[in-house]
Scaffold this motif. Sequence first.
Motif, PDB file in Angstrom:
ATOM      1  N   ASP A  37      43.800  55.554  41.400  1.00  0.00           N
ATOM      2  CA  ASP A  37      44.233  55.813  42.769  1.00  0.00           C
ATOM      3  C   ASP A  37      43.700  54.765  43.747  1.00  0.00           C
ATOM      4  OD1 ASP A  37      41.594  56.597  42.865  1.00  0.00           O
ATOM      5  OD2 ASP A  37      41.963  58.586  43.675  1.00  0.00           O
ATOM      6  N   ARG A  38      42.794  53.901  43.295  1.00  0.00           N
ATOM      7  CA  ARG A  38      42.298  52.811  44.141  1.00  0.00           C
ATOM      8  C   ARG A  38      42.427  51.499  43.382  1.00  0.00           C
ATOM      9  NH1 ARG A  38      36.834  52.867  45.834  1.00  0.00           N
ATOM     10  NH2 ARG A  38      36.321  53.518  43.717  1.00  0.00           N
ATOM     11  N   VAL A  39      42.550  50.419  44.133  1.00  0.00           N
ATOM     12  CA  VAL A  39      42.752  49.123  43.502  1.00  0.00           C
ATOM     13  C   VAL A  39      42.076  48.033  44.324  1.00  0.00           C
ATOM     14  CG1 VAL A  39      44.961  48.782  44.677  1.00  0.00           C
ATOM     15  CG2 VAL A  39      44.486  47.524  42.582  1.00  0.00           C
ATOM     16  N   ALA A  40      41.441  47.088  43.612  1.00  0.00           N
ATOM     17  CA  ALA A  40      40.782  45.958  44.271  1.00  0.00           C
ATOM     18  C   ALA A  40      41.322  44.658  43.688  1.00  0.00           C
ATOM     19  CB  ALA A  40      39.264  46.029  44.094  1.00  0.00           C
ATOM     20  N   VAL A  76      37.144  35.114  44.200  1.00  0.00           N
ATOM     21  CA  VAL A  76      36.512  35.722  45.366  1.00  0.00           C
ATOM     22  C   VAL A  76      37.091  37.110  45.581  1.00  0.00           C
ATOM     23  CG1 VAL A  76      36.108  35.501  47.852  1.00  0.00           C
ATOM     24  CG2 VAL A  76      36.210  33.446  46.411  1.00  0.00           C
ATOM     25  N   GLN A  77      36.210  38.086  45.764  1.00  0.00           N
ATOM     26  CA  GLN A  77      36.669  39.448  46.034  1.00  0.00           C
ATOM     27  C   GLN A  77      37.126  39.565  47.488  1.00  0.00           C
ATOM     28  OE1 GLN A  77      35.597  42.174  43.616  1.00  0.00           O
ATOM     29  NE2 GLN A  77      36.116  43.979  44.778  1.00  0.00           N
ATOM     30  N   ILE A  78      38.277  40.168  47.692  1.00  0.00           N
ATOM     31  CA  ILE A  78      38.759  40.476  49.033  1.00  0.00           C
ATOM     32  C   ILE A  78      38.457  41.940  49.294  1.00  0.00           C
ATOM     33  CG2 ILE A  78      40.776  40.583  50.535  1.00  0.00           C
ATOM     34  CD1 ILE A  78      41.940  38.257  49.088  1.00  0.00           C
ATOM     35  N   SER A  79      37.779  42.218  50.378  1.00  0.00           N
ATOM     36  CA  SER A  79      37.320  43.586  50.634  1.00  0.00           C
ATOM     37  C   SER A  79      38.498  44.514  50.926  1.00  0.00           C
ATOM     38  CB  SER A  79      36.355  43.594  51.822  1.00  0.00           C
ATOM     39  OG  SER A  79      37.063  43.392  53.037  1.00  0.00           O
ATOM     40  N   GLY A  80      38.207  45.808  50.905  1.00  0.00           N
ATOM     41  CA  GLY A  80      39.239  46.787  51.211  1.00  0.00           C
ATOM     42  C   GLY A  80      39.772  46.652  52.623  1.00  0.00           C
ATOM     43  N   ILE A 124      43.464  38.441  40.288  1.00  0.00           N
ATOM     44  CA  ILE A 124      42.897  39.465  39.414  1.00  0.00           C
ATOM     45  C   ILE A 124      43.059  40.802  40.128  1.00  0.00           C
ATOM     46  CG2 ILE A 124      40.846  40.329  38.238  1.00  0.00           C
ATOM     47  CD1 ILE A 124      39.722  37.520  38.250  1.00  0.00           C
ATOM     48  N   LEU A 125      43.543  41.776  39.403  1.00  0.00           N
ATOM     49  CA  LEU A 125      43.766  43.099  39.985  1.00  0.00           C
ATOM     50  C   LEU A 125      43.123  44.144  39.079  1.00  0.00           C
ATOM     51  CD1 LEU A 125      47.048  44.258  41.601  1.00  0.00           C
ATOM     52  CD2 LEU A 125      45.943  45.760  39.963  1.00  0.00           C
ATOM     53  N   GLY A 126      42.355  45.050  39.674  1.00  0.00           N
ATOM     54  CA  GLY A 126      41.705  46.100  38.891  1.00  0.00           C
ATOM     55  C   GLY A 126      41.868  47.455  39.551  1.00  0.00           C
ATOM     56  N   GLU A 129      35.291  48.222  43.564  1.00  0.00           N
ATOM     57  CA  GLU A 129      34.661  47.667  44.772  1.00  0.00           C
ATOM     58  C   GLU A 129      33.475  46.784  44.423  1.00  0.00           C
ATOM     59  OE1 GLU A 129      34.744  50.288  48.580  1.00  0.00           O
ATOM     60  OE2 GLU A 129      34.431  51.657  46.904  1.00  0.00           O
ATOM     61  N   THR A 130      32.943  46.928  43.204  1.00  0.00           N
ATOM     62  CA  THR A 130      31.785  46.157  42.781  1.00  0.00           C
ATOM     63  C   THR A 130      32.248  44.849  42.126  1.00  0.00           C
ATOM     64  OG1 THR A 130      30.628  48.233  42.355  1.00  0.00           O
ATOM     65  CG2 THR A 130      29.652  46.228  41.443  1.00  0.00           C
ATOM     66  N   PRO A 131      32.022  43.695  42.746  1.00  0.00           N
ATOM     67  CA  PRO A 131      32.519  42.427  42.182  1.00  0.00           C
ATOM     68  C   PRO A 131      32.050  42.188  40.758  1.00  0.00           C
ATOM     69  CG  PRO A 131      31.789  42.102  44.448  1.00  0.00           C
ATOM     70  CD  PRO A 131      31.375  43.502  44.059  1.00  0.00           C
ATOM     71  N   GLU A 132      30.818  42.634  40.431  1.00  0.00           N
ATOM     72  CA  GLU A 132      30.282  42.395  39.088  1.00  0.00           C
ATOM     73  C   GLU A 132      31.091  43.101  38.005  1.00  0.00           C
ATOM     74  OE1 GLU A 132      27.470  41.624  42.194  1.00  0.00           O
ATOM     75  OE2 GLU A 132      28.537  43.481  41.697  1.00  0.00           O
TER      76      GLU A 132
END
Length: 400
Positions: free
Chosen positions: A118-121, A132-136, A110-112, A90-93
């Motif tokens: 169990d979670r993915v951003a 650009v990060q896309i929020s949950g 980009i996928l992490g 969840e932290t873009p940095e």
Amino acid sequence: EQARAQGLITLLGRETDDKFLSHVLDQINDRQAVAQVTDAFRMVYTPFHGTGYQQIPYVLEQLGIRYLHCVPEQMVIDGTFPTVKSPNPETPESFALAQKLAKEVDAQLILGSDPDADRVAIQVKDRKGDYVQISGNQTGVLLLDYLIGAKRRAGTLPENPVALKSLVTTQLAQVVAEANGVRCYNTFTGFKFMAEKKNQLEAAGQGHVIFSYEESIGYMIGDYVRDKDAVTAALLLTEMTAWYAARGMTLLDALQAIYETYGYYGENTLNLVMPGLEGMGKMQAIMAAPTRSRAPRSASSGTTRPAPNGTLPQERLPPWSWQGPTCWDTSWPTAPPWWSVPRAPNPRSKSMFWPPAPTALTAKEKWSNTPPGPRPCGIGPIDLLSLAPPGKPAGFLFFQ
């Protein structure tokens, strides 16, 4: 060894992984969409030194992703997480190394996954070439909208489809679901509650849950895993990105299209980090401190006086005694500007108008010096929906 010999311990081997992965791959909706862009589609994956390093690359390769670039420094399991300040996706940095690699290979996605997978951003390249990060919240809405369409195109959308979301997750998900003939239920935060709701609905024949999610990048898809799962989510997020890429769109384009179709929704997430023993002490002090919470209004046992910022402390007052319309006002340092100007008819109501400010309350000194208390007040019809501008805190007048 004695427990194993006595049959008290069963070791789970590769056969367990194979069974799980076969169920994950059953969730694929559109291999052809991936095949259309496979020569041009590039993506970067990082497990943040965690357990996703084996299964997520495997399912993405099975999906047909040819150019999958994994962050080499973070493909090593290490509980000290040496390459990131925080392994929270969840932290873009946290995506600094992934972004560096993505720019080198010109990746679209980009996928992490977090360390226990169990979670993915996700992060997406914009028109400027930045990631650009896309929020949950946004990711979940995109995935819900895509899954409804993909299952409908594939003929696999069940009768009476249902989506689940937590109470703190964006209402846009409910709007998207219901506009597409999918019922949407809220649950308490936590996939335990979502799994319980899924079991309850399906056991009673009241619907089949196709998707559940929380704003904190957790997604539950399909029937095999009754919890959030980054492996299945990674598979479908990649499929969705490829499907839009085949149509010349990024996920940012797709998100904008959703806003234009269903309405614009804003959000803001604040993360409070309290590390170590000092942080534990702060949290315990907060939990032990007296709290103020909303108290329900009751005509029979009294009413609740509002604080100036619109909150409702637990302070019970005597029932109203006036025969005519009565208001309970509180003191402001200055007259609220939104009260001082008469309003035009509210466009949301044909019968309710915003009246001029009552004469007894228009003067600045009346707002600041008049002690709170009940009094008769002749106020015309009011649309309570417009008491305060959207998103702005305000004091309220309560009528009885």
